[in-house]
Scaffold this motif. Structure first.
Motif, PDB file in Angstrom:
ATOM      1  N   THR A 120       0.842  -1.185   0.000  1.00 18.68           N
ATOM      2  CA  THR A 120       0.000   0.000   0.000  1.00 18.68           C
ATOM      3  C   THR A 120       0.881   1.241   0.000  1.00 18.68           C
ATOM      4  OG1 THR A 120      -1.807   1.142   1.129  1.00 18.68           O
ATOM      5  CG2 THR A 120      -0.178   0.047   2.530  1.00 18.68           C
ATOM      6  N   ARG A 121       0.396   2.278  -0.686  1.00 14.76           N
ATOM      7  CA  ARG A 121       1.190   3.501  -0.795  1.00 14.76           C
ATOM      8  C   ARG A 121       0.257   4.696  -0.948  1.00 14.76           C
ATOM      9  NH1 ARG A 121       6.575   5.129  -4.161  1.00 14.76           N
ATOM     10  NH2 ARG A 121       6.103   7.331  -4.467  1.00 14.76           N
ATOM     11  N   ALA A 122       0.686   5.810  -0.381  1.00 16.53           N
ATOM     12  CA  ALA A 122      -0.041   7.073  -0.516  1.00 16.53           C
ATOM     13  C   ALA A 122       0.942   8.173  -0.926  1.00 16.53           C
ATOM     14  CB  ALA A 122      -0.728   7.440   0.791  1.00 16.53           C
ATOM     15  N   ASP A 123       0.537   8.989  -1.885  1.00 16.48           N
ATOM     16  CA  ASP A 123       1.337  10.137  -2.333  1.00 16.48           C
ATOM     17  C   ASP A 123       0.513  11.410  -2.158  1.00 16.48           C
ATOM     18  OD1 ASP A 123       3.938   9.237  -4.127  1.00 16.48           O
ATOM     19  OD2 ASP A 123       2.355   7.717  -4.116  1.00 16.48           O
ATOM     20  N   TRP A 124       1.137  12.422  -1.551  1.00 13.31           N
ATOM     21  CA  TRP A 124       0.439  13.688  -1.284  1.00 13.31           C
ATOM     22  C   TRP A 124       1.265  14.844  -1.837  1.00 13.31           C
ATOM     23  CZ3 TRP A 124      -0.496  16.098   4.212  1.00 13.31           C
ATOM     24  CH2 TRP A 124      -1.357  17.202   4.088  1.00 13.31           C
ATOM     25  N   ASN A 125       0.730  15.503  -2.846  1.00 12.24           N
ATOM     26  CA  ASN A 125       1.354  16.723  -3.369  1.00 12.24           C
ATOM     27  C   ASN A 125       0.808  17.889  -2.561  1.00 12.24           C
ATOM     28  OD1 ASN A 125       2.782  15.399  -5.470  1.00 12.24           O
ATOM     29  ND2 ASN A 125       0.892  15.304  -6.669  1.00 12.24           N
ATOM     30  N   ILE A 126       1.527  18.261  -1.521  1.00 10.97           N
ATOM     31  CA  ILE A 126       1.040  19.283  -0.592  1.00 10.97           C
ATOM     32  C   ILE A 126       0.896  20.623  -1.308  1.00 10.97           C
ATOM     33  CG2 ILE A 126       1.512  20.444   1.589  1.00 10.97           C
ATOM     34  CD1 ILE A 126       3.126  17.923   2.384  1.00 10.97           C
ATOM     35  N   ASN A 127       1.925  20.997  -2.048  1.00  8.62           N
ATOM     36  CA  ASN A 127       1.856  22.185  -2.910  1.00  8.62           C
ATOM     37  C   ASN A 127       2.907  22.025  -3.999  1.00  8.62           C
ATOM     38  OD1 ASN A 127       4.397  23.124  -1.758  1.00  8.62           O
ATOM     39  ND2 ASN A 127       3.198  23.810   0.020  1.00  8.62           N
ATOM     40  N   SER A 128       3.147  23.045  -4.741  1.00  9.69           N
ATOM     41  CA  SER A 128       4.067  22.937  -5.864  1.00  9.69           C
ATOM     42  C   SER A 128       5.516  22.711  -5.430  1.00  9.69           C
ATOM     43  CB  SER A 128       3.987  24.206  -6.732  1.00  9.69           C
ATOM     44  OG  SER A 128       4.338  25.355  -5.959  1.00  9.69           O
ATOM     45  N   LYS A 129       5.823  22.964  -4.170  1.00 10.56           N
ATOM     46  CA  LYS A 129       7.191  22.801  -3.694  1.00 10.56           C
ATOM     47  C   LYS A 129       7.376  21.662  -2.691  1.00 10.56           C
ATOM     48  CE  LYS A 129       8.585  27.632  -4.283  1.00 10.56           C
ATOM     49  NZ  LYS A 129       9.199  28.818  -3.614  1.00 10.56           N
ATOM     50  N   MET A 130       6.296  21.085  -2.282  1.00  8.34           N
ATOM     51  CA  MET A 130       6.401  20.106  -1.206  1.00  8.34           C
ATOM     52  C   MET A 130       5.530  18.888  -1.507  1.00  8.34           C
ATOM     53  SD  MET A 130       5.598  20.691   2.856  1.00  8.34           S
ATOM     54  CE  MET A 130       6.410  22.289   2.764  1.00  8.34           C
ATOM     55  N   ASN A 131       6.097  17.697  -1.265  1.00  4.79           N
ATOM     56  CA  ASN A 131       5.306  16.472  -1.410  1.00  4.79           C
ATOM     57  C   ASN A 131       5.746  15.444  -0.376  1.00  4.79           C
ATOM     58  OD1 ASN A 131       7.305  14.476  -2.668  1.00  4.79           O
ATOM     59  ND2 ASN A 131       7.482  16.225  -4.053  1.00  4.79           N
ATOM     60  N   PHE A 132       4.896  14.477  -0.185  1.00  2.25           N
ATOM     61  CA  PHE A 132       5.128  13.449   0.833  1.00  2.25           C
ATOM     62  C   PHE A 132       4.573  12.124   0.310  1.00  2.25           C
ATOM     63  CE2 PHE A 132       3.395  10.882   4.304  1.00  2.25           C
ATOM     64  CZ  PHE A 132       4.496  10.751   5.140  1.00  2.25           C
ATOM     65  N   PHE A 133       5.282  11.032   0.634  1.00  2.00           N
ATOM     66  CA  PHE A 133       4.726   9.713   0.325  1.00  2.00           C
ATOM     67  C   PHE A 133       5.105   8.730   1.425  1.00  2.00           C
ATOM     68  CE2 PHE A 133       8.904   8.504  -1.408  1.00  2.00           C
ATOM     69  CZ  PHE A 133       8.968   7.151  -1.075  1.00  2.00           C
ATOM     70  N   ALA A 134       4.282   7.701   1.555  1.00  2.00           N
ATOM     71  CA  ALA A 134       4.535   6.630   2.526  1.00  2.00           C
ATOM     72  C   ALA A 134       4.118   5.300   1.885  1.00  2.00           C
ATOM     73  CB  ALA A 134       3.760   6.859   3.812  1.00  2.00           C
ATOM     74  N   ARG A 135       4.875   4.268   2.200  1.00  2.00           N
ATOM     75  CA  ARG A 135       4.584   2.957   1.646  1.00  2.00           C
ATOM     76  C   ARG A 135       4.791   1.887   2.720  1.00  2.00           C
ATOM     77  NH1 ARG A 135       7.613  -0.978   0.533  1.00  2.00           N
ATOM     78  NH2 ARG A 135       9.542   0.254   0.550  1.00  2.00           N
TER      79      ARG A 135
END
Length: 208
Positions: A120-135
């Motif tokens: 399982t994995r989640a990707d979050w584009n918080i804004n144009s300069k910041m992103n986060f993912f977890a797997r």
């Protein structure tokens, strides 16, 4: 994407993924074992070539004509008397070796292996300069492997867990900040079957 009406709008921002894999293998096998016959377990080796004294591993002497004297019990050639047999080893042999009139034994138990895996994995584009993912991933493998004796087998139970989280920030065209956290855990267990009555009962009846 993740979208909860009037609560969270994750369109083009938050994505998730999940998959499951399962596999079951049943493979036929044939393993040959050379075992003592029931008579040989009882000390009777009359159908075998001349045997030596187990205590000295040499022949017991020669007759008047110079021929080797076979090991005997009460006049029976190639027979080992009960008092010369180790009872603990005899009991163990009786646990593992089935009754047989032949020295050959075929084990036709099948190889069994069950594999299960989730990812399982989640990707979050918080804004144009910041992103986060977890797997997170987890795999379980259970394997039953037959060996030469049908009363004996090897069992492997393995569990693998892996997780990672990553945060990335791009403050400008020449800089990137990235933080990652990973976790990996492996548990591997291997055991062997012990025929009835089992190890505890065997050692209770045959203390060392």
């Amino acid at each position: 994407p993740v979208y909860i009406p009037k609560v969270f709008n994750g369109r083009d921002k938050l994505f998730w993924f999940f998959n499951y894999e399962g596999e079951k293998i049943r493979a036929p096998s044939m393993v040959l074992a050379v075992i003592p016959t029931t008579a040989e377990l009882g000390g009777n080796f009359q159908s075998a070539p001349p045997i030596y004294d187990p205590a000295t591993t040499v022949q017991t002497g020669t007759d008047a004509s110079g021929n080797p004297i076979q090991f005997s019990c009460n006049g029976q050639l190639n027979v080992i008397c009960p008092d010369r047999r180790d009872q603990a080893m005899l009991h163990m042999a009786q646990m593992f070796y089935p009754a047989s009139n032949s020295n050959s034994l075929w084990n036709t138990n099948a190889l069994k292996m069950d594999t299960y895996q989730i990812n399982t994995r989640a990707d979050w584009n918080i804004n144009s300069k910041m992103n986060f993912f977890a797997r997170y991933s987890q795999q379980t493998i259970n394997q039953f492997s037959p060996v030469s004796l049908s009363t004996y087998s090897t069992n492997n139970n393995n569990l693998y867990k892996n997780a990672v989280a990553s945060w990335t920030y791009v403050p400008g065209p020449t800089a990137v900040l990235n933080f990652k956290l990973g976790l990996n855990r492996t548990m591997m267990l291997q055991g062997n079957t012990i025929p009835a009555p089992g190890g505890v009962a065997f050692y209770a009846a045959n203390p060392m």
